[in-house]
Design an enzyme around this catalytic site. Structure first.
Site, PDB file in Angstrom:
ATOM      1  N   GLY A 214      13.506   9.355 149.887  1.00  0.00           N
ATOM      2  CA  GLY A 214      13.263  10.799 149.925  1.00  0.00           C
ATOM      3  C   GLY A 214      13.213  11.387 148.531  1.00  0.00           C
ATOM      4  O   GLY A 214      13.684  12.501 148.291  1.00  0.00           O
ATOM      5  N   ALA A 215      12.602  10.657 147.599  1.00  0.00           N
ATOM      6  CA  ALA A 215      12.660  11.019 146.185  1.00  0.00           C
ATOM      7  C   ALA A 215      11.676  12.113 145.788  1.00  0.00           C
ATOM      8  O   ALA A 215      11.724  12.585 144.659  1.00  0.00           O
ATOM      9  CB  ALA A 215      12.411   9.778 145.332  1.00  0.00           C
ATOM     10  N   ASN A 216      10.807  12.510 146.696  1.00  0.00           N
ATOM     11  CA  ASN A 216       9.756  13.450 146.306  1.00  0.00           C
ATOM     12  C   ASN A 216      10.124  14.915 146.478  1.00  0.00           C
ATOM     13  O   ASN A 216       9.375  15.799 146.061  1.00  0.00           O
ATOM     14  CB  ASN A 216       8.468  13.173 147.092  1.00  0.00           C
ATOM     15  CG  ASN A 216       8.659  13.297 148.590  1.00  0.00           C
ATOM     16  OD1 ASN A 216       9.167  12.374 149.211  1.00  0.00           O
ATOM     17  ND2 ASN A 216       8.277  14.429 149.166  1.00  0.00           N
TER      18      ASN A 216
ATOM     19  N   GLY B  10      13.550  18.058 147.072  1.00  0.00           N
ATOM     20  CA  GLY B  10      14.946  18.443 147.215  1.00  0.00           C
ATOM     21  C   GLY B  10      15.907  17.669 146.342  1.00  0.00           C
ATOM     22  O   GLY B  10      15.657  17.405 145.163  1.00  0.00           O
TER      23      GLY B  10
ATOM     24  N   GLY C  41      16.708  14.541 146.487  1.00  0.00           N
ATOM     25  CA  GLY C  41      16.154  13.267 146.039  1.00  0.00           C
ATOM     26  C   GLY C  41      15.295  13.418 144.795  1.00  0.00           C
ATOM     27  O   GLY C  41      15.357  12.585 143.876  1.00  0.00           O
TER      28      GLY C  41
ATOM     29  N   SER D 275      26.746  14.596 155.330  1.00  0.00           N
ATOM     30  CA  SER D 275      26.768  16.057 155.404  1.00  0.00           C
ATOM     31  C   SER D 275      28.133  16.494 155.906  1.00  0.00           C
ATOM     32  O   SER D 275      28.795  15.760 156.652  1.00  0.00           O
ATOM     33  CB  SER D 275      25.681  16.555 156.370  1.00  0.00           C
ATOM     34  OG  SER D 275      25.906  17.907 156.738  1.00  0.00           O
TER      35      SER D 275
ATOM     36  N   TYR E 273      22.039  15.535 165.001  1.00  0.00           N
ATOM     37  CA  TYR E 273      22.163  15.515 163.541  1.00  0.00           C
ATOM     38  C   TYR E 273      23.587  15.144 163.133  1.00  0.00           C
ATOM     39  O   TYR E 273      23.795  14.282 162.262  1.00  0.00           O
ATOM     40  CB  TYR E 273      21.793  16.875 162.956  1.00  0.00           C
ATOM     41  CG  TYR E 273      21.905  16.932 161.448  1.00  0.00           C
ATOM     42  CD1 TYR E 273      21.051  16.182 160.644  1.00  0.00           C
ATOM     43  CD2 TYR E 273      22.861  17.732 160.822  1.00  0.00           C
ATOM     44  CE1 TYR E 273      21.152  16.231 159.252  1.00  0.00           C
ATOM     45  CE2 TYR E 273      22.963  17.784 159.436  1.00  0.00           C
ATOM     46  CZ  TYR E 273      22.104  17.027 158.661  1.00  0.00           C
ATOM     47  OH  TYR E 273      22.212  17.067 157.285  1.00  0.00           O
TER      48      TYR E 273
END
Length: 319
Positions: A21-23, A25, A27, A151, A176
């Site tokens: 998820g590096a692209n 937020g 990340g 979280s 979640y």
């Protein structure tokens, strides 16, 4: 630890760090800070196009950023396997794996393998990825580290082994919370198993607090709720810390000395913002019997088993 910021990161020159998820937020901000500290950052992204745009943005502020954008869709275990194989082939080892990507409070859908999406992406995808990268982590010159993003909502979570995929009953926040509890159960069980086998691999859990990212908006968008979307934007503007701040617990967990089996989060107001500190997770997150059962189920449904023993090959075996 008080006041720790990205400026306190050690030199990461010569180290390889994988961030899911590096692209966007947390990340994205974490990848930028890691690259600025000298690491080679393998940006594992569901969309290569979005990953390349993010990499270009990072290079605009970190001139010498060493970034490698690769496709990794955690909702597709074939994609996870292909990504891990490519990393193992192209790198001598992985020093840090940041299991960061996630989805939150989305309408019920399923992954390629038929898992409920939040459980499938947040937990099972990362479980499979970590298992397949374990030989690369073991090949690290130093003490390799796995950081798994959870979280504060994990405190409301319960692992329902009778309906893990929420087929009989689905509440988007319940699902979640279950997935985020699973993240910590996995992180702590991984540490125990690495200790049992004498591996130089450290596992740490973390959470970003309330960070202003796109994560909060996906659920309202997919539900078609303009009211909820507007409310979330107001809440982010008033309550949230920046994504840059939200990345700090992950960065601390990835690099601070002396960690192993801890849980790191922001230490300010209601643990939603502030500098990173070691915190106490819920008692449920430390339940070793539940963690062991979850591990067994995760191996069964993903077909990925961990090569803890010396000389065990391959990293993950299709079951």
């Amino acid at each position: 630890m008080s006041g720790w910021t990205a400026a306190d990161l050690p030199s990461l020159a010569g180290e390889t760090v994988v961030v899911t998820g590096a692209n966007s937020g947390v990340g994205f901000e974490g990848s930028k800070a890691l690259a600025d500290a000298g690491a080679t950052v393998v940006m594992a992204c569901r969309s290569v196009d979005r990953g390349q745009r993010a990499a270009s943005e990072i290079r605009a502020s970190v001139a010498d950023a060493d970034l490698d954008v690769r496709e990794c869709d955690l909702a597709d275990l074939d994609s996870v396997a292909a990504f891990a194989e490519g990393v193992r082939d192209d790198y001598d080892g992985v020093d840090v794996l940041c299991n960061n990507a996630g989805v939150m409070a989305v309408p019920r859908s399923e992954t390629a393998e038929g898992f409920e999406t939040q459980f499938g992406v947040n937990h099972l995808g990362h479980f499979a990825l970590t298992g397949r990268l374990l030989p690369a982590l073991r090949a690290s010159d130093g003490e390799a580290r796995v950081v798994t993003q959870s979280s504060g909502v994990h405190e409301q979570g319960e692992v329902d082994f009778d309906d893990l995929q929420s087929e009989r009953s689905y509440g988007k926040w319940d699902a979640y919370a279950q997935s985020k509890l699973a993240n910590l159960l996995f992180a702590f069980e991984l540490q125990r198993r690495c200790d049992d086998h004498g591996l130089g691999v450290v596992s740490v859990g973390c959470h970003p607090g309330y960070a202003d990212t796109d994560l909060q908006f996906r659920g309202p968008r997919e539900s078609g709720s303009t009211v909820r979307l507007a409310a979330m934007k107001v809440a982010n503007a008033v309550l949230a810390q920046s994504a840059t701040q939200g990345a700090l617990p992950m960065l601390y967990a990835a690099t601070a000395d002396g960690l192993g089996g801890e849980y790191v989060g922001p230490g300010g107001l209601l643990n939603m913002r502030g500098a990173p500190e070691i915190q106490q997770p819920s008692a449920a997150a430390r339940d070793e019997a539940v963690a062991e059962r979850l591990w067994t189920v995760s191996e069964e449904v993903t077909g990925v088993s961990y090569a803890f023993a010396d000389g065990a090959e391959p990293a993950a075996t299709e079951g």
